[in-house]
Write a protein that holds these residues in place. Structure first.
Motif, PDB file in Angstrom:
ATOM      1  N   ALA A  33      -0.502  -9.278  18.577  1.00 53.18           N
ATOM      2  CA  ALA A  33       0.356  -8.781  17.562  1.00 53.18           C
ATOM      3  C   ALA A  33      -0.046  -7.387  16.971  1.00 53.18           C
ATOM      4  O   ALA A  33      -1.407  -7.394  17.058  1.00 53.18           O
ATOM      5  CB  ALA A  33       0.742  -9.647  16.386  1.00 53.18           C
ATOM      6  N   VAL A  34       0.988  -6.585  16.589  1.00 55.58           N
ATOM      7  CA  VAL A  34       0.561  -5.267  15.748  1.00 55.58           C
ATOM      8  C   VAL A  34       1.464  -5.346  14.620  1.00 55.58           C
ATOM      9  O   VAL A  34       2.420  -6.140  14.720  1.00 55.58           O
ATOM     10  CB  VAL A  34       0.657  -3.980  16.676  1.00 55.58           C
ATOM     11  CG1 VAL A  34      -0.081  -3.901  18.035  1.00 55.58           C
ATOM     12  CG2 VAL A  34       2.298  -4.005  16.970  1.00 55.58           C
ATOM     13  N   ASN A  35       0.882  -4.660  13.745  1.00 55.54           N
ATOM     14  CA  ASN A  35       1.629  -4.793  12.229  1.00 55.54           C
ATOM     15  C   ASN A  35       1.248  -3.539  11.468  1.00 55.54           C
ATOM     16  O   ASN A  35       0.450  -2.587  11.876  1.00 55.54           O
ATOM     17  CB  ASN A  35       1.452  -6.114  11.537  1.00 55.54           C
ATOM     18  CG  ASN A  35      -0.344  -6.285  11.932  1.00 55.54           C
ATOM     19  OD1 ASN A  35      -0.679  -7.452  12.504  1.00 55.54           O
ATOM     20  ND2 ASN A  35      -1.202  -5.494  11.166  1.00 55.54           N
ATOM     21  N   LEU A  36       1.785  -3.340  10.243  1.00 51.12           N
ATOM     22  CA  LEU A  36       1.552  -2.590   9.225  1.00 51.12           C
ATOM     23  C   LEU A  36       0.049  -2.690   8.964  1.00 51.12           C
ATOM     24  O   LEU A  36      -0.447  -3.713   8.698  1.00 51.12           O
ATOM     25  CB  LEU A  36       2.411  -2.510   7.994  1.00 51.12           C
ATOM     26  CG  LEU A  36       3.919  -2.258   8.181  1.00 51.12           C
ATOM     27  CD1 LEU A  36       4.703  -2.548   6.948  1.00 51.12           C
ATOM     28  CD2 LEU A  36       3.995  -1.143   8.953  1.00 51.12           C
ATOM     29  N   ALA A  37      -0.674  -1.431   8.680  1.00 51.10           N
ATOM     30  CA  ALA A  37      -2.126  -1.778   8.401  1.00 51.10           C
ATOM     31  C   ALA A  37      -2.132  -1.577   6.811  1.00 51.10           C
ATOM     32  O   ALA A  37      -1.360  -1.248   6.158  1.00 51.10           O
ATOM     33  CB  ALA A  37      -2.860  -0.515   8.806  1.00 51.10           C
ATOM     34  N   ALA A  38      -3.155  -2.069   6.305  1.00 49.58           N
ATOM     35  CA  ALA A  38      -3.460  -2.125   4.885  1.00 49.58           C
ATOM     36  C   ALA A  38      -4.629  -1.552   4.445  1.00 49.58           C
ATOM     37  O   ALA A  38      -4.425  -0.315   3.712  1.00 49.58           O
ATOM     38  CB  ALA A  38      -3.724  -3.651   4.551  1.00 49.58           C
ATOM     39  N   ILE A  39      -5.986  -1.649   4.686  1.00 45.00           N
ATOM     40  CA  ILE A  39      -6.926  -0.868   4.537  1.00 45.00           C
ATOM     41  C   ILE A  39      -6.851   0.582   5.041  1.00 45.00           C
ATOM     42  O   ILE A  39      -7.214   1.446   4.080  1.00 45.00           O
ATOM     43  CB  ILE A  39      -8.270  -1.364   4.977  1.00 45.00           C
ATOM     44  CG1 ILE A  39      -8.351  -2.879   4.053  1.00 45.00           C
ATOM     45  CG2 ILE A  39      -9.434  -0.517   4.646  1.00 45.00           C
ATOM     46  CD1 ILE A  39      -9.670  -3.496   4.610  1.00 45.00           C
ATOM     47  N   THR A  40      -6.682   0.605   6.378  1.00 47.12           N
ATOM     48  CA  THR A  40      -6.624   1.923   6.901  1.00 47.12           C
ATOM     49  C   THR A  40      -5.465   2.568   6.559  1.00 47.12           C
ATOM     50  O   THR A  40      -5.405   4.040   6.361  1.00 47.12           O
ATOM     51  CB  THR A  40      -6.713   1.998   8.477  1.00 47.12           C
ATOM     52  OG1 THR A  40      -5.589   1.041   8.765  1.00 47.12           O
ATOM     53  CG2 THR A  40      -7.972   1.577   8.984  1.00 47.12           C
ATOM     54  N   ALA A  41      -4.452   2.039   5.979  1.00 48.46           N
ATOM     55  CA  ALA A  41      -3.078   2.646   5.396  1.00 48.46           C
ATOM     56  C   ALA A  41      -3.296   3.442   4.144  1.00 48.46           C
ATOM     57  O   ALA A  41      -2.947   4.397   3.823  1.00 48.46           O
ATOM     58  CB  ALA A  41      -1.929   1.544   5.246  1.00 48.46           C
ATOM     59  N   ALA A  42      -4.420   2.770   3.501  1.00 47.25           N
ATOM     60  CA  ALA A  42      -4.734   3.561   2.165  1.00 47.25           C
ATOM     61  C   ALA A  42      -5.431   4.838   2.370  1.00 47.25           C
ATOM     62  O   ALA A  42      -5.345   5.769   1.667  1.00 47.25           O
ATOM     63  CB  ALA A  42      -5.591   2.563   1.426  1.00 47.25           C
TER      64      ALA A  42
ATOM     65  N   VAL B  74       0.862  -1.361  -0.207  1.00 44.68           N
ATOM     66  CA  VAL B  74       0.013   0.188  -0.063  1.00 44.68           C
ATOM     67  C   VAL B  74       0.919   1.307  -0.274  1.00 44.68           C
ATOM     68  O   VAL B  74       0.560   2.019  -0.642  1.00 44.68           O
ATOM     69  CB  VAL B  74      -0.844  -0.092   1.250  1.00 44.68           C
ATOM     70  CG1 VAL B  74      -1.771   1.422   1.345  1.00 44.68           C
ATOM     71  CG2 VAL B  74      -1.996  -1.043   1.061  1.00 44.68           C
ATOM     72  N   LEU B  75       1.957   1.299   0.865  1.00 45.19           N
ATOM     73  CA  LEU B  75       2.891   2.340   0.783  1.00 45.19           C
ATOM     74  C   LEU B  75       3.547   2.643  -0.579  1.00 45.19           C
ATOM     75  O   LEU B  75       3.683   3.596  -0.982  1.00 45.19           O
ATOM     76  CB  LEU B  75       4.061   2.175   1.854  1.00 45.19           C
ATOM     77  CG  LEU B  75       3.307   2.231   3.380  1.00 45.19           C
ATOM     78  CD1 LEU B  75       4.432   1.946   4.289  1.00 45.19           C
ATOM     79  CD2 LEU B  75       3.160   3.702   3.668  1.00 45.19           C
ATOM     80  N   ARG B  76       3.853   1.642  -1.076  1.00 44.61           N
ATOM     81  CA  ARG B  76       4.626   1.620  -2.415  1.00 44.61           C
ATOM     82  C   ARG B  76       3.648   2.263  -3.500  1.00 44.61           C
ATOM     83  O   ARG B  76       4.046   2.894  -4.371  1.00 44.61           O
ATOM     84  CB  ARG B  76       5.213   0.244  -2.882  1.00 44.61           C
ATOM     85  CG  ARG B  76       6.426  -0.032  -2.343  1.00 44.61           C
ATOM     86  CD  ARG B  76       7.064  -1.262  -2.692  1.00 44.61           C
ATOM     87  NE  ARG B  76       6.457  -2.363  -2.960  1.00 44.61           N
ATOM     88  CZ  ARG B  76       6.359  -3.375  -2.120  1.00 44.61           C
ATOM     89  NH1 ARG B  76       7.260  -3.232  -0.999  1.00 44.61           N
ATOM     90  NH2 ARG B  76       5.573  -4.564  -2.277  1.00 44.61           N
ATOM     91  N   ALA B  77       2.169   1.724  -3.464  1.00 47.05           N
ATOM     92  CA  ALA B  77       1.413   1.967  -4.345  1.00 47.05           C
ATOM     93  C   ALA B  77       1.053   3.645  -4.235  1.00 47.05           C
ATOM     94  O   ALA B  77       0.587   4.268  -5.262  1.00 47.05           O
ATOM     95  CB  ALA B  77       0.067   1.298  -4.185  1.00 47.05           C
ATOM     96  N   ASN B  78       1.259   4.038  -2.999  1.00 49.44           N
ATOM     97  CA  ASN B  78       1.048   5.672  -2.778  1.00 49.44           C
ATOM     98  C   ASN B  78       2.614   6.364  -2.999  1.00 49.44           C
ATOM     99  O   ASN B  78       2.694   7.505  -2.640  1.00 49.44           O
ATOM    100  CB  ASN B  78       0.429   6.002  -1.628  1.00 49.44           C
ATOM    101  CG  ASN B  78      -1.050   5.403  -1.632  1.00 49.44           C
ATOM    102  OD1 ASN B  78      -1.747   6.431  -2.176  1.00 49.44           O
ATOM    103  ND2 ASN B  78      -1.233   4.352  -1.136  1.00 49.44           N
ATOM    104  N   ASP B  79       3.479   5.815  -3.739  1.00 51.96           N
ATOM    105  CA  ASP B  79       4.749   6.327  -3.947  1.00 51.96           C
ATOM    106  C   ASP B  79       5.698   6.536  -2.773  1.00 51.96           C
ATOM    107  O   ASP B  79       6.291   7.521  -2.643  1.00 51.96           O
ATOM    108  CB  ASP B  79       4.539   7.467  -4.634  1.00 51.96           C
ATOM    109  CG  ASP B  79       3.796   7.323  -6.215  1.00 51.96           C
ATOM    110  OD1 ASP B  79       4.264   6.358  -6.788  1.00 51.96           O
ATOM    111  OD2 ASP B  79       3.018   8.124  -6.472  1.00 51.96           O
ATOM    112  N   TYR B  80       5.269   5.820  -1.682  1.00 52.50           N
ATOM    113  CA  TYR B  80       6.270   5.776  -0.534  1.00 52.50           C
ATOM    114  C   TYR B  80       7.141   4.557  -0.541  1.00 52.50           C
ATOM    115  O   TYR B  80       6.786   3.759   0.094  1.00 52.50           O
ATOM    116  CB  TYR B  80       5.647   5.864   0.949  1.00 52.50           C
ATOM    117  CG  TYR B  80       4.604   7.323   0.939  1.00 52.50           C
ATOM    118  CD1 TYR B  80       5.165   8.638   1.379  1.00 52.50           C
ATOM    119  CD2 TYR B  80       3.148   7.181   0.726  1.00 52.50           C
ATOM    120  CE1 TYR B  80       4.259   9.601   1.332  1.00 52.50           C
ATOM    121  CE2 TYR B  80       2.495   8.079   0.731  1.00 52.50           C
ATOM    122  CZ  TYR B  80       3.030   9.256   1.127  1.00 52.50           C
ATOM    123  OH  TYR B  80       2.230  10.477   1.126  1.00 52.50           O
TER     124      TYR B  80
END
Length: 396
Positions: A268-277, A237-243
């Motif tokens: 466990a905590v981790n990188l988000a996907a949906i909310t990251a978008a 998701v980060l890469r898709a938004n040019d990060y």
């Protein structure tokens, strides 16, 4: 730094925090209680996860100036919900949480482990996740059968709102759940007084215990689904938004915060996907360099939600368990559909995926080890034999 703050990014971050917590905290509670947590321990785990992911999002976003959104492992919680209580109780589950956190840390600093997880055949990983999710996805139907007057409003709210805005479908179902509780359930006499006593943040330290069954039955499957279903898609998701940022350090930091929350019941905590978008997209801010404040404000929301975890858990405990399971199941239908489609689209791996799915969904436990591990093992064997046979058939 402060001049980068904007009302737009703050609003989008709060929306992401609300959607992230409202859409899946029921799954987390189901998961923790599923592996033996008491109501107090489940509330503590929910609090620890919320505060950990809020602080982690704030730390990473301030450090990198990137919108790094953090979430709890929803697929991991679903895995716990279907694993069943393990021999040795919740203390063994907490020991498994610690091992999982250590594995996440190692995957960030030692690339071969990260590549090994990424190298698990996609049909098998998705089939295991689909098998894990199936049981909870049946809960809405069971809730309607349990009591149509209580179950149907939750399902109808999800259906109606989902036609307009998918992100708000689960919050709508949650509001319907609250309405059903207020108007359809008779509370005990001292219920309101008990709720008032639950305002204080719940803190329950659990002394971990480490067993082979906990390692194989909980820690390894939890690590796999967290990495494959959350951390790796989160970097995408980060890469898709040019990060473009190295994922290893991000994995390591999420593993550290997972390790800090584990003794208090957090899985466990981790990188988000949906909310990251939501936080990384254009709606958070026209300038990509200023969107990191959306992730920071989302982190603040998670911390506030975590401090109220005791009140939330006490309120939910007043309802029949099948109703909150229904909310959890509705929250996972999209994930189930996506994982099932991904599991069976590849013809070469379809049979192995089917075996993985069936064994995992059966939920059987052998030698104290949950079905998710056996499903992945059985499917892996079929996958290996299938590709071995196909390799022999190829002409020289």
């Amino acid at each position: 730094m402060l001049r980068d703050i904007s009302p737009q990014s703050i609003f989008m971050g709060l929306l992401a925090g609300f959607v992230g917590s409202a859409s899946s905290f029921a799954v987390v509670l189901q998961g923790l209680t599923g592996v033996g947590a008491s109501p107090e321990q489940a509330a503590s785990g929910l609090m620890a996860l919320s505060i950990s992911m809020g602080l982690c999002a704030i730390v990473l976003s301030l450090k990198t100036r990137l919108p790094i959104s953090i979430a709890w492992s929803t697929p991991g919680a679903a895995l716990l919900a279907t694993s069943g209580a393990i021999e040795g109780g919740f203390a063994v589950a907490v020991g498994a949480f610690i091992v999982c956190a250590i594995l996440i840390i190692i995957s960030g600093v030692w690339k071969p482990l990260g590549r090994a997880v990424a190298g698990i055949p996609a049909p098998l990983a998705n089939a295991m996740l689909a098998g894990v999710l199936l049981g909870l996805c049946l809960a809405p139907v069971k809730a309607v059968a349990f009591d149509p007057l209580l179950g149907l409003p939750i399902v109808i709210a999800w259906i109606v709102m989902g036609r307009f805005n998918r992100l708000l479908a689960i919050p709508a179902a949650l509001l319907a759940f609250v309405a059903v509780m207020v108007f359809g359930i008779e509370f005990p006499e001292n219920a309101l007084a008990d709720l008032g006593g639950a305002i204080a943040p719940p803190v329950e330290f659990v002394m971990p215990e480490f067993t082979l069954a906990g390692l194989v039955g909980i820690a390894l499957p939890l690590f796999i689904v967290t990495m494959a279903s959350q951390n790796i898609p989160g970097t995408a998701v980060l890469r898709a938004n040019d990060y473009d940022t190295p994922p290893g350090p991000l994995f390591t930091v999420t593993g550290i915060f997972s390790l800090l929350s584990a003794p208090f019941g957090g899985h466990a905590v981790n990188l988000a996907a949906i909310t990251a978008a939501l936080c990384a997209g254009k709606d958070a801010h026209p300038d990509p360099a200023k969107r990191y404040w959306a992730a920071i404000s989302g982190g603040v929301f998670y911390i506030v939600f975590g401090l109220l975890a005791g009140l939330v858990t006490a309120f939910i405990s007043l309802a029949p368990g099948i109703l909150i399971e229904a909310v959890a199941g509705l929250a996972l239908i999209g994930a189930f559909a996506g994982s099932a489609v991904a599991a069976f689209k590849d013809e070469d791996g379809r049979e192995a995926a089917a075996v993985t799915f069936i064994v995992t969904a059966a939920g059987l436990t052998f030698y104290g080890i949950s079905g998710a591990f056996w499903g992945l093992l059985a499917g892996g064997l079929i996958y290996f034999l299938t590709h071995l046979r196909n390799g022999k058939k190829k002409p020289d």
